[in-house]
Design a protein around this motif. Structure first.
Motif, PDB file in Angstrom:
ATOM      1  N   ALA A  63      -7.992  -9.672 -35.684  1.00  0.00           N
ATOM      2  CA  ALA A  63      -7.058  -8.598 -36.040  1.00  0.00           C
ATOM      3  C   ALA A  63      -6.204  -8.211 -34.838  1.00  0.00           C
ATOM      4  O   ALA A  63      -5.001  -7.952 -34.978  1.00  0.00           O
ATOM      5  CB  ALA A  63      -7.821  -7.383 -36.570  1.00  0.00           C
ATOM      6  N   ARG A  64      -6.784  -8.186 -33.649  1.00  0.00           N
ATOM      7  CA  ARG A  64      -6.013  -7.875 -32.429  1.00  0.00           C
ATOM      8  C   ARG A  64      -4.960  -8.954 -32.177  1.00  0.00           C
ATOM      9  O   ARG A  64      -3.819  -8.662 -31.846  1.00  0.00           O
ATOM     10  CB  ARG A  64      -6.943  -7.787 -31.214  1.00  0.00           C
TER      11      ARG A  64
ATOM     12  N   GLY B 100       2.250  -4.008 -29.765  1.00  0.00           N
ATOM     13  CA  GLY B 100       1.117  -4.733 -30.329  1.00  0.00           C
ATOM     14  C   GLY B 100      -0.150  -4.575 -29.508  1.00  0.00           C
ATOM     15  O   GLY B 100      -1.255  -4.539 -30.045  1.00  0.00           O
TER      16      GLY B 100
ATOM     17  N   SER C 157     -12.528  -3.268 -34.325  1.00  0.00           N
ATOM     18  CA  SER C 157     -11.687  -4.247 -35.009  1.00  0.00           C
ATOM     19  C   SER C 157     -12.019  -5.640 -34.485  1.00  0.00           C
ATOM     20  O   SER C 157     -12.476  -5.808 -33.359  1.00  0.00           O
ATOM     21  CB  SER C 157     -10.216  -3.929 -34.795  1.00  0.00           C
TER      22      SER C 157
ATOM     23  N   THR D 136      -3.608 -11.005 -34.362  1.00  0.00           N
ATOM     24  CA  THR D 136      -2.576 -10.898 -35.394  1.00  0.00           C
ATOM     25  C   THR D 136      -1.625  -9.761 -35.083  1.00  0.00           C
ATOM     26  O   THR D 136      -0.409  -9.901 -35.244  1.00  0.00           O
ATOM     27  CB  THR D 136      -3.230 -10.680 -36.775  1.00  0.00           C
ATOM     28  N   GLN D 137      -2.147  -8.657 -34.604  1.00  0.00           N
ATOM     29  CA  GLN D 137      -1.299  -7.511 -34.282  1.00  0.00           C
ATOM     30  C   GLN D 137      -0.349  -7.833 -33.131  1.00  0.00           C
ATOM     31  O   GLN D 137       0.812  -7.441 -33.152  1.00  0.00           O
ATOM     32  CB  GLN D 137      -2.157  -6.309 -33.929  1.00  0.00           C
TER      33      GLN D 137
ATOM     34  N   VAL E 124       2.397 -10.087 -34.577  1.00  0.00           N
ATOM     35  CA  VAL E 124       3.336  -9.305 -35.386  1.00  0.00           C
ATOM     36  C   VAL E 124       4.237  -8.464 -34.484  1.00  0.00           C
ATOM     37  O   VAL E 124       5.449  -8.369 -34.716  1.00  0.00           O
ATOM     38  CB  VAL E 124       2.572  -8.420 -36.405  1.00  0.00           C
ATOM     39  N   GLY E 125       3.692  -7.882 -33.429  1.00  0.00           N
ATOM     40  CA  GLY E 125       4.503  -7.106 -32.497  1.00  0.00           C
ATOM     41  C   GLY E 125       5.567  -7.961 -31.828  1.00  0.00           C
ATOM     42  O   GLY E 125       6.723  -7.539 -31.688  1.00  0.00           O
TER      43      GLY E 125
ATOM     44  N   LYS F 179      -3.967   0.206 -32.155  1.00  0.00           N
ATOM     45  CA  LYS F 179      -5.264  -0.317 -32.580  1.00  0.00           C
ATOM     46  C   LYS F 179      -5.153  -0.791 -34.013  1.00  0.00           C
ATOM     47  O   LYS F 179      -4.660  -0.084 -34.876  1.00  0.00           O
ATOM     48  CB  LYS F 179      -6.327   0.771 -32.505  1.00  0.00           C
ATOM     49  N   PRO F 180      -5.638  -2.017 -34.295  1.00  0.00           N
ATOM     50  CA  PRO F 180      -5.658  -2.472 -35.684  1.00  0.00           C
ATOM     51  C   PRO F 180      -6.685  -1.672 -36.479  1.00  0.00           C
ATOM     52  O   PRO F 180      -7.605  -1.074 -35.895  1.00  0.00           O
ATOM     53  CB  PRO F 180      -6.038  -3.943 -35.588  1.00  0.00           C
TER      54      PRO F 180
END
Length: 57
Positions: free
Chosen positions: A8-9, A48, A4, A11-12, A15-16, A52-53
């Motif tokens: 993406a990491r 998060g 990934s 962003t995750q 979001v978390g 894994k994304p």
């Protein structure tokens, strides 16, 4: 196995943290104990970081 992207990491993790803050504020308001906000942030950050994304192709 595809990796990934760093974006993406990141962003995750964000979001978390946002989900953890929302849950923490909700539980804090429900129980009247403000430290649930900190607990929500920690759980959101851990979730998060550990999940894994989806892989990018």
């Amino acid at each position: 196995m595809a990796e990934s992207s760093p974006n993406a990491r990141r962003t995750q993790l964000i979001v978390g943290l946002v989900v953890g803050a929302i849950v923490g504020v909700g539980v804090s308001l429900w129980t009247g104990f403000w430290l649930w906000l900190a607990a929500g942030l920690v759980v959101g950050l851990a979730t998060g970081a550990l999940m894994k994304p989806p892989p990018t192709s």
